[in-house]
Scaffold this motif. Structure first.
Motif, mmCIF file in Angstrom:
data_model
loop_
_atom_site.group_PDB
_atom_site.id
_atom_site.type_symbol
_atom_site.label_atom_id
_atom_site.label_comp_id
_atom_site.label_asym_id
_atom_site.label_seq_id
_atom_site.Cartn_x
_atom_site.Cartn_y
_atom_site.Cartn_z
ATOM 1 N N ARG A 3 -6.011 20.051 -17.153
ATOM 2 C CA ARG A 3 -7.270 20.589 -16.654
ATOM 3 C C ARG A 3 -7.320 20.606 -15.129
ATOM 4 O O ARG A 3 -8.265 21.127 -14.548
ATOM 5 C CB ARG A 3 -8.458 19.796 -17.222
ATOM 6 N N ALA A 27 -7.934 26.122 -17.326
ATOM 7 C CA ALA A 27 -8.082 25.426 -16.046
ATOM 8 C C ALA A 27 -7.252 26.051 -14.943
ATOM 9 O O ALA A 27 -7.227 25.535 -13.833
ATOM 10 C CB ALA A 27 -7.690 23.944 -16.204
ATOM 11 N N ASP A 42 -15.411 26.288 -20.699
ATOM 12 C CA ASP A 42 -14.310 25.583 -21.345
ATOM 13 C C ASP A 42 -13.531 26.560 -22.210
ATOM 14 O O ASP A 42 -14.048 27.581 -22.640
ATOM 15 C CB ASP A 42 -14.865 24.445 -22.215
#
Length: 308
Positions: A8, A106, A287
Protein backbone atom coordinates in the motif's frame (compact mmCIF):
# COMPACT_ATOMS: atom_id res chain seq x y z
CA UNK A 1 5.20 -4.79 8.53
CA UNK A 2 3.28 -7.42 6.55
CA UNK A 3 3.09 -7.72 2.78
CA UNK A 4 -0.35 -6.09 2.53
CA UNK A 5 0.87 -2.99 4.35
CA UNK A 6 4.03 -2.80 2.26
CA UNK A 7 2.18 -2.93 -1.05
CA UNK A 8 0.00 0.00 0.00
CA UNK A 9 3.00 2.32 0.01
CA UNK A 10 2.97 4.62 -3.05
CA UNK A 11 4.95 3.07 -5.87
CA UNK A 12 5.33 2.76 -9.62
CA UNK A 13 3.64 -0.40 -10.92
CA UNK A 14 5.20 -1.94 -14.02
CA UNK A 15 3.67 -4.69 -16.14
CA UNK A 16 6.52 -7.03 -17.12
CA UNK A 17 6.42 -9.74 -19.79
CA UNK A 18 10.15 -10.40 -20.18
CA UNK A 19 10.32 -9.64 -23.92
CA UNK A 20 12.96 -7.47 -25.55
CA UNK A 21 10.18 -5.09 -26.66
CA UNK A 22 9.22 -4.64 -23.00
CA UNK A 23 12.68 -3.43 -21.97
CA UNK A 24 12.06 0.18 -23.04
CA UNK A 25 9.01 0.31 -20.81
CA UNK A 26 11.03 -1.13 -17.91
CA UNK A 27 13.63 1.59 -18.39
CA UNK A 28 10.87 4.21 -18.29
CA UNK A 29 9.39 2.68 -15.11
CA UNK A 30 12.81 2.69 -13.43
CA UNK A 31 13.27 6.34 -14.37
CA UNK A 32 9.83 7.26 -12.99
CA UNK A 33 10.61 5.50 -9.71
CA UNK A 34 14.01 7.20 -9.48
CA UNK A 35 12.74 10.71 -10.20
CA UNK A 36 9.70 10.38 -7.97
CA UNK A 37 11.68 8.64 -5.20
CA UNK A 38 9.20 5.77 -5.13
CA UNK A 39 9.50 2.01 -4.86
CA UNK A 40 9.10 -0.06 -8.01
CA UNK A 41 6.70 -3.00 -8.17
CA UNK A 42 7.28 -5.34 -11.11
CA UNK A 43 4.17 -7.34 -11.90
CA UNK A 44 3.95 -10.39 -14.14
CA UNK A 45 0.59 -11.97 -14.97
CA UNK A 46 0.10 -15.58 -15.91
CA UNK A 47 -3.15 -16.95 -17.28
CA UNK A 48 -4.54 -20.50 -17.42
CA UNK A 49 -6.10 -20.48 -20.91
CA UNK A 50 -8.59 -23.30 -20.53
CA UNK A 51 -12.18 -23.35 -19.29
CA UNK A 52 -13.18 -24.18 -15.75
CA UNK A 53 -13.17 -27.93 -15.21
CA UNK A 54 -10.01 -28.41 -17.27
CA UNK A 55 -7.48 -27.47 -14.60
CA UNK A 56 -4.15 -29.25 -14.35
CA UNK A 57 -2.46 -28.46 -11.01
CA UNK A 58 0.88 -29.79 -12.22
CA UNK A 59 0.85 -27.64 -15.37
CA UNK A 60 -0.33 -24.61 -13.39
CA UNK A 61 2.54 -25.04 -10.93
CA UNK A 62 4.99 -25.05 -13.84
CA UNK A 63 3.46 -21.87 -15.25
CA UNK A 64 3.67 -20.13 -11.85
CA UNK A 65 7.28 -21.23 -11.39
CA UNK A 66 8.14 -19.88 -14.83
CA UNK A 67 6.50 -16.60 -13.86
CA UNK A 68 8.52 -16.44 -10.64
CA UNK A 69 11.75 -16.99 -12.60
CA UNK A 70 10.75 -14.30 -15.08
CA UNK A 71 10.13 -11.84 -12.23
CA UNK A 72 13.53 -12.58 -10.73
CA UNK A 73 15.09 -11.68 -14.06
CA UNK A 74 13.05 -8.46 -14.18
CA UNK A 75 14.18 -7.47 -10.69
CA UNK A 76 17.82 -8.05 -11.62
CA UNK A 77 17.40 -5.99 -14.78
CA UNK A 78 15.74 -3.14 -12.85
CA UNK A 79 18.64 -3.07 -10.40
CA UNK A 80 21.15 -2.89 -13.21
CA UNK A 81 19.20 0.05 -14.63
CA UNK A 82 19.63 1.86 -11.33
CA UNK A 83 16.50 1.66 -9.18
CA UNK A 84 17.50 3.63 -6.04
CA UNK A 85 14.90 2.19 -3.65
CA UNK A 86 13.04 -1.04 -3.08
CA UNK A 87 12.03 -3.36 -5.90
CA UNK A 88 9.08 -5.64 -5.27
CA UNK A 89 7.91 -8.44 -7.47
CA UNK A 90 4.30 -9.44 -7.80
CA UNK A 91 3.06 -12.58 -9.54
CA UNK A 92 -0.64 -12.52 -10.37
CA UNK A 93 -3.09 -14.70 -12.20
CA UNK A 94 -4.51 -12.99 -15.32
CA UNK A 95 -6.05 -11.97 -17.62
CA UNK A 96 -3.40 -9.27 -17.78
CA UNK A 97 -5.58 -6.17 -17.82
CA UNK A 98 -7.75 -7.40 -14.93
CA UNK A 99 -4.69 -8.35 -12.87
CA UNK A 100 -2.91 -5.02 -13.44
CA UNK A 101 -6.03 -3.04 -12.54
CA UNK A 102 -6.46 -5.07 -9.36
CA UNK A 103 -2.81 -4.51 -8.46
CA UNK A 104 -2.93 -0.76 -9.04
CA UNK A 105 -4.74 0.35 -5.88
CA UNK A 106 -1.80 2.04 -4.13
CA UNK A 107 0.24 2.79 -7.24
CA UNK A 108 1.03 6.39 -8.05
CA UNK A 109 1.10 5.43 -11.71
CA UNK A 110 1.33 2.41 -13.99
CA UNK A 111 3.82 1.80 -16.80
CA UNK A 112 3.15 -0.80 -19.48
CA UNK A 113 4.71 -1.66 -22.81
CA UNK A 114 3.06 -1.65 -26.21
CA UNK A 115 3.48 -3.62 -29.40
CA UNK A 116 3.32 -2.13 -32.89
CA UNK A 117 -0.33 -2.91 -33.54
CA UNK A 118 -3.05 -2.24 -30.98
CA UNK A 119 -6.27 -4.09 -31.73
CA UNK A 120 -9.46 -3.63 -29.73
CA UNK A 121 -9.04 -5.37 -26.39
CA UNK A 122 -5.26 -4.91 -26.30
CA UNK A 123 -3.85 -4.37 -22.82
CA UNK A 124 -2.32 -1.04 -23.89
CA UNK A 125 -5.86 0.19 -24.65
CA UNK A 126 -7.86 -1.58 -21.95
CA UNK A 127 -5.73 -0.58 -18.95
CA UNK A 128 -5.68 3.19 -19.71
CA UNK A 129 -9.42 3.06 -20.42
CA UNK A 130 -10.26 1.56 -17.05
CA UNK A 131 -7.49 2.64 -14.70
CA UNK A 132 -8.08 5.14 -11.92
CA UNK A 133 -4.36 5.90 -11.91
CA UNK A 134 -2.29 7.53 -14.66
CA UNK A 135 -0.99 4.97 -17.16
CA UNK A 136 2.09 5.49 -19.35
CA UNK A 137 2.22 3.27 -22.44
CA UNK A 138 5.78 2.94 -23.78
CA UNK A 139 6.31 1.50 -27.28
CA UNK A 140 10.11 1.08 -27.14
CA UNK A 141 13.28 2.46 -25.60
CA UNK A 142 14.56 4.78 -28.34
CA UNK A 143 15.96 8.22 -27.47
CA UNK A 144 13.41 10.98 -27.98
CA UNK A 145 13.18 14.80 -27.81
CA UNK A 146 13.24 16.34 -24.34
CA UNK A 147 9.71 17.65 -24.66
CA UNK A 148 6.37 16.86 -23.03
CA UNK A 149 3.29 17.52 -25.18
CA UNK A 150 -0.12 17.70 -23.52
CA UNK A 151 -3.52 17.96 -25.16
CA UNK A 152 -6.23 20.13 -23.63
CA UNK A 153 -9.72 21.29 -24.54
CA UNK A 154 -9.63 24.40 -22.37
CA UNK A 155 -11.98 23.00 -19.72
CA UNK A 156 -11.43 22.11 -16.07
CA UNK A 157 -11.75 18.45 -17.05
CA UNK A 158 -8.23 18.66 -18.48
CA UNK A 159 -6.68 19.85 -15.21
CA UNK A 160 -5.48 16.36 -14.21
CA UNK A 161 -3.68 15.93 -17.56
CA UNK A 162 -2.18 19.44 -17.38
CA UNK A 163 -1.00 18.86 -13.82
CA UNK A 164 0.59 15.54 -14.75
CA UNK A 165 2.30 17.07 -17.79
CA UNK A 166 3.71 19.98 -15.79
CA UNK A 167 4.90 17.49 -13.17
CA UNK A 168 6.67 15.31 -15.74
CA UNK A 169 8.31 18.33 -17.35
CA UNK A 170 9.54 19.51 -13.95
CA UNK A 171 10.83 16.07 -12.94
CA UNK A 172 12.73 15.60 -16.19
CA UNK A 173 13.83 19.19 -16.86
CA UNK A 174 12.04 19.06 -20.23
CA UNK A 175 10.18 21.79 -22.07
CA UNK A 176 6.39 21.62 -22.28
CA UNK A 177 4.11 22.15 -25.27
CA UNK A 178 0.38 22.60 -24.57
CA UNK A 179 -1.78 21.89 -27.64
CA UNK A 180 -5.43 22.78 -28.12
CA UNK A 181 -6.98 21.53 -31.36
CA UNK A 182 -10.26 23.40 -31.08
CA UNK A 183 -12.06 22.45 -34.30
CA UNK A 184 -14.52 20.05 -32.68
CA UNK A 185 -18.09 21.15 -33.53
CA UNK A 186 -19.58 17.78 -32.60
CA UNK A 187 -18.41 18.19 -28.99
CA UNK A 188 -19.93 21.60 -28.18
CA UNK A 189 -23.33 22.73 -26.99
CA UNK A 190 -25.90 24.03 -29.47
CA UNK A 191 -25.30 27.57 -28.17
CA UNK A 192 -21.65 27.40 -29.29
CA UNK A 193 -22.19 26.00 -32.79
CA UNK A 194 -22.37 29.50 -34.25
CA UNK A 195 -18.70 29.99 -33.37
CA UNK A 196 -17.73 27.60 -36.16
CA UNK A 197 -19.20 30.02 -38.70
CA UNK A 198 -16.88 32.78 -37.46
CA UNK A 199 -13.27 31.60 -37.27
CA UNK A 200 -12.07 34.86 -35.72
CA UNK A 201 -14.62 34.65 -32.90
CA UNK A 202 -13.82 30.96 -32.41
CA UNK A 203 -10.10 31.64 -32.16
CA UNK A 204 -10.61 34.53 -29.71
CA UNK A 205 -12.97 32.51 -27.48
CA UNK A 206 -10.81 29.39 -27.41
CA UNK A 207 -7.59 31.38 -26.85
CA UNK A 208 -9.11 32.89 -23.71
CA UNK A 209 -10.16 29.43 -22.50
CA UNK A 210 -6.70 28.06 -23.15
CA UNK A 211 -4.99 30.88 -21.27
CA UNK A 212 -7.35 30.44 -18.30
CA UNK A 213 -6.60 26.70 -18.23
CA UNK A 214 -2.80 27.03 -18.45
CA UNK A 215 -2.18 30.17 -16.35
CA UNK A 216 -2.51 28.58 -12.87
CA UNK A 217 -0.09 25.79 -13.76
CA UNK A 218 2.38 28.19 -15.35
CA UNK A 219 2.34 30.37 -12.22
CA UNK A 220 3.08 27.36 -10.01
CA UNK A 221 5.91 26.17 -12.27
CA UNK A 222 7.75 29.27 -13.50
CA UNK A 223 10.93 27.28 -14.17
CA UNK A 224 9.30 25.28 -16.99
CA UNK A 225 9.71 26.48 -20.57
CA UNK A 226 6.07 26.41 -21.80
CA UNK A 227 4.82 26.83 -25.36
CA UNK A 228 1.06 27.09 -25.99
CA UNK A 229 -0.53 26.36 -29.38
CA UNK A 230 -4.14 27.00 -30.34
CA UNK A 231 -4.89 25.27 -33.64
CA UNK A 232 -8.07 25.42 -35.72
CA UNK A 233 -7.77 21.70 -36.35
CA UNK A 234 -9.37 18.59 -35.00
CA UNK A 235 -7.69 17.37 -31.78
CA UNK A 236 -6.17 14.26 -33.37
CA UNK A 237 -4.71 16.24 -36.24
CA UNK A 238 -3.18 18.82 -33.91
CA UNK A 239 -1.77 16.19 -31.55
CA UNK A 240 -0.48 13.95 -34.31
CA UNK A 241 1.82 16.67 -35.60
CA UNK A 242 2.92 17.74 -32.11
CA UNK A 243 3.64 14.16 -31.01
CA UNK A 244 6.27 13.79 -33.74
CA UNK A 245 8.51 16.08 -31.65
CA UNK A 246 7.56 14.70 -28.25
CA UNK A 247 9.35 12.53 -25.73
CA UNK A 248 6.03 12.06 -23.91
CA UNK A 249 2.45 12.76 -24.97
CA UNK A 250 -0.04 13.37 -22.13
CA UNK A 251 -3.79 13.03 -22.66
CA UNK A 252 -6.95 12.97 -20.59
CA UNK A 253 -9.47 10.14 -20.71
CA UNK A 254 -12.53 12.08 -21.85
CA UNK A 255 -15.26 9.77 -23.09
CA UNK A 256 -18.56 8.17 -22.18
CA UNK A 257 -19.46 4.93 -20.49
CA UNK A 258 -18.47 3.13 -17.28
CA UNK A 259 -14.78 3.03 -18.30
CA UNK A 260 -14.43 5.99 -20.63
CA UNK A 261 -11.54 6.51 -22.99
CA UNK A 262 -12.23 9.20 -25.54
CA UNK A 263 -11.76 8.82 -29.28
CA UNK A 264 -8.74 11.15 -29.32
CA UNK A 265 -6.87 9.23 -26.62
CA UNK A 266 -7.71 5.89 -28.26
CA UNK A 267 -6.49 7.07 -31.65
CA UNK A 268 -3.28 8.57 -30.28
CA UNK A 269 -2.47 5.40 -28.36
CA UNK A 270 -2.70 3.55 -31.66
CA UNK A 271 -0.76 6.09 -33.73
CA UNK A 272 1.82 7.84 -31.54
CA UNK A 273 5.35 6.49 -31.69
CA UNK A 274 6.34 8.12 -28.40
CA UNK A 275 5.27 7.13 -24.86
CA UNK A 276 1.68 8.18 -24.15
CA UNK A 277 0.35 8.97 -20.66
CA UNK A 278 -3.41 8.76 -20.12
CA UNK A 279 -4.49 10.60 -16.98
CA UNK A 280 -7.94 9.82 -15.57
CA UNK A 281 -10.21 12.69 -14.69
CA UNK A 282 -12.38 10.53 -12.46
CA UNK A 283 -11.95 10.41 -8.71
CA UNK A 284 -10.10 7.39 -7.41
CA UNK A 285 -11.75 4.87 -5.18
CA UNK A 286 -10.50 4.80 -1.60
CA UNK A 287 -9.59 1.16 -1.80
CA UNK A 288 -9.07 -1.68 -4.24
CA UNK A 289 -9.09 -5.41 -3.85
CA UNK A 290 -5.65 -7.01 -3.81
CA UNK A 291 -5.62 -10.49 -5.30
CA UNK A 292 -1.97 -11.46 -5.44
CA UNK A 293 -0.51 -14.91 -5.77
CA UNK A 294 2.86 -13.58 -4.63
CA UNK A 295 4.02 -10.33 -3.09
CA UNK A 296 7.70 -10.21 -2.15
CA UNK A 297 9.67 -7.14 -1.06
CA UNK A 298 13.17 -7.06 -2.49
CA UNK A 299 15.35 -4.21 -1.13
CA UNK A 300 17.79 -2.77 -3.65
CA UNK A 301 20.73 -3.34 -1.35
CA UNK A 302 20.04 -7.05 -0.82
CA UNK A 303 22.53 -9.35 -2.53
CA UNK A 304 21.08 -11.40 -5.36
CA UNK A 305 22.46 -14.94 -5.51
CA UNK A 306 21.84 -15.00 -9.25
CA UNK A 307 24.19 -12.08 -9.79
CA UNK A 308 21.78 -9.10 -10.15
Amino acid sequence: MNGSERIRRPHVLFGYDGTAENDGALLWAVEEARRRELDLVICHCWHWPYASGHEDPHAEAIMKRAGENLLERGVRRARRLGVPGTVRRRLMRGPVDEALLSASGAAELLVIGSHDRLDDGATALEVPARSERPVIVVPDGRTRPRRVVVGTDGTAGCDPALGFAFGEAALRGWELHVVYGCWEPSAVSEAELALFNDREALEKTRAAELEDAVAPWRERNPEIDVTVSLLLERPCEALRDAADGAGLLVLGDRGNGPWPLGATSSEMLREARCPVAVVPGRKSRDDWAYASDQDVATPHATADPAGG
